[in-house]
Design an enzyme around this catalytic site. Structure first.
Site, short mmCIF file in Angstrom:
data_model
loop_
_atom_site.label_atom_id
_atom_site.label_comp_id
_atom_site.label_asym_id
_atom_site.label_seq_id
_atom_site.Cartn_x
_atom_site.Cartn_y
_atom_site.Cartn_z
N ASP A 214 -3.26 44.53 -72.85
CA ASP A 214 -3.28 46.16 -72.42
C ASP A 214 -1.79 46.17 -71.90
O ASP A 214 -1.03 45.39 -71.80
CB ASP A 214 -4.45 46.01 -71.37
CG ASP A 214 -4.35 47.62 -70.86
OD1 ASP A 214 -4.05 48.33 -71.77
OD2 ASP A 214 -4.65 48.02 -69.65
N ASP B 158 -0.45 49.31 -69.53
CA ASP B 158 -0.20 49.76 -68.40
C ASP B 158 -1.26 48.98 -67.33
O ASP B 158 -2.35 48.74 -67.42
CB ASP B 158 -0.65 51.11 -68.21
CG ASP B 158 0.06 52.21 -68.90
OD1 ASP B 158 1.33 51.86 -68.98
OD2 ASP B 158 -0.16 53.10 -69.72
#
Length: 383
Positions: A225, A227
């Site tokens: 991922d 952020d």
């Protein structure tokens, strides 16, 4: 960043009427295609090809397979002529790769070390060879040529990064001679890489290629991922002034690169649906992140994003899709583009939706809740 590369086939590469190993399809793919694939993963977008009479056919095939790369057939198989031509077009550093060798090493780290030590060249070395020089603590290899020796007897692993300013006007005919000239006037860095290395200049090359290339092409991946994992999640981060790395994130990515793993980012970007930024702005920002990673000798192989939201924005962005995590659509996009060893791959995310998306495709999932990404990778045995 490294945008340019010269792939060459010296005159000694002639094999008579037989098709050489590096141009023979193995499971439908020529080894030279593997070399160019590695180069593109490290950001090369302009390729100079020195393959003599074979150049036109090779350039045509590579151009069809790598449309984002400009292929320049130099119409020569002489290294000296090829280097002269490249230096007329490339103002800075470039990769020099022997087309008869596949070396899956971290080319960006070679360039980072070259810059760090203000060297004219950085040479990738393979471990365990008796011909290797003794490396100094800082990676320099002034002893590579031996006292009174004009050049190395064996240093050519098939990959080096050179700065055009170091190429002499009278270019030597071989890599060994070229490195000797450079070493006499400036500094060379040498880095040992433990990545996949297939030298098709060796007598047993055909059997080695048939045995080793197919399994190497299927690679473990680390899905990240963005952020909250690569950078601090400040909410809809979309510009450099908002961006802050999580602790040791660039080094963590570099370590994964050094291990030969694919690094693929999967990110929900509902800020696009909400109108906070456009897809073009997202792509430009993603390219900027890549430039920052390259400074650290690291790269992300691909970034896949979901621009949708079920409740916000306007069509086509306001919709129920199969790519917004926890759905697994982003993973499916990556699997369509890359040959991934799922059994040895892992997803790292900071939310339950990342974990659910990975588990839907049988991928091991790890939840990142700390601040130091490199320490997290070490703790989980990934680097």
């Amino acid at each position: 960043m490294l945008h340019d590369a010269l792939v060459y086939f010296p005159e000694s590469a002639e094999t008579g009427d037989a098709q050489p190993v590096w141009l023979s399809p193995i499971d439908g793919r020529m080894p030279i295609e593997d070399t160019v694939w590695i180069l593109t993963r490290h950001g090369v977008r302009r390729l100079f090809l020195a393959a003599g009479s074979s150049g036109r056919d090779i350039a045509a095939r590579l151009g069809g397979l790598f449309p984002a790369v400009t292929i320049n057939d130099l119409r020569t198989d002489e290294l000296s002529a090829a280097l002269t031509a490249v230096c007329k077009n490339v103002p800075e550093a470039f990769v020099l790769a022997d087309g008869r060798v596949v070396f899956d090493c971290n080319y960006l780290e070679l360039e980072r070390r070259r810059r760090e030590h203000d060297a004219s060249a950085a040479v990738a070395l393979t471990p365990g060879e008796h011909t290797h020089p003794v490396l100094m603590d800082n990676g320099g290899i002034p002893s590579v040529f031996g006292e009174g020796s004009p050049g190395p007897t064996s240093l050519d692993s098939g990959v080096a990064v050179l700065h055009c300013s170091a190429i002499p006007q009278d270019v030597p005919a071989t890599v060994a001679e070229l490195l000797g000239v450079i070493n006499a006037k400036s500094r060379i860095q040498g880095l040992i890489h433990k990545g996949f290395h297939l030298d098709m200049r060796m007598p047993e090359a055909e059997d080695e290629a048939l045995r080793r290339l197919p399994p190497w092409r299927v690679k473990p991946a680390v899905f990240l991922d963005r952020d909250g994992v690569l950078n601090e999640d400040a909410g809809y981060v979309h510009s450099p002034d908002q961006f802050v790395w999580t602790e040791n994130a660039p080094e963590a990515v570099k370590r994964l690169n050094d291990r030969g793993m694919l690094v693929i980012v999967l990110t929900n970007q509902s800020g696009i649906a909400r109108g906070y930024y456009s897809e073009d702005e997202f792509r430009a920002f993603t390219a900027w992140i890549g430039e920052q990673l390259a400074v650290h000798g690291a790269h992300v192989d691909a970034t896949y994003h979901c621009p949708h939201h079920p409740d916000h924005g306007e069509p086509p962005y306001r919709c129920v899709c199969d790519c917004r995590k926890p759905e697994a659509g982003l993973i499916d996009m990556a699997l369509a583009d890359w040959s991934v060893d799922l059994e040895h791959s892992v997803m790292i995310g900071d939310s339950d939706r990342d974990i659910e998306a990975a588990e839907a495709r049988g991928i091991k999932a790890l939840k990142f809740e700390g601040v130091d990404l490199l320490a997290f990778l070490k703790q989980n045995g990934l680097v």
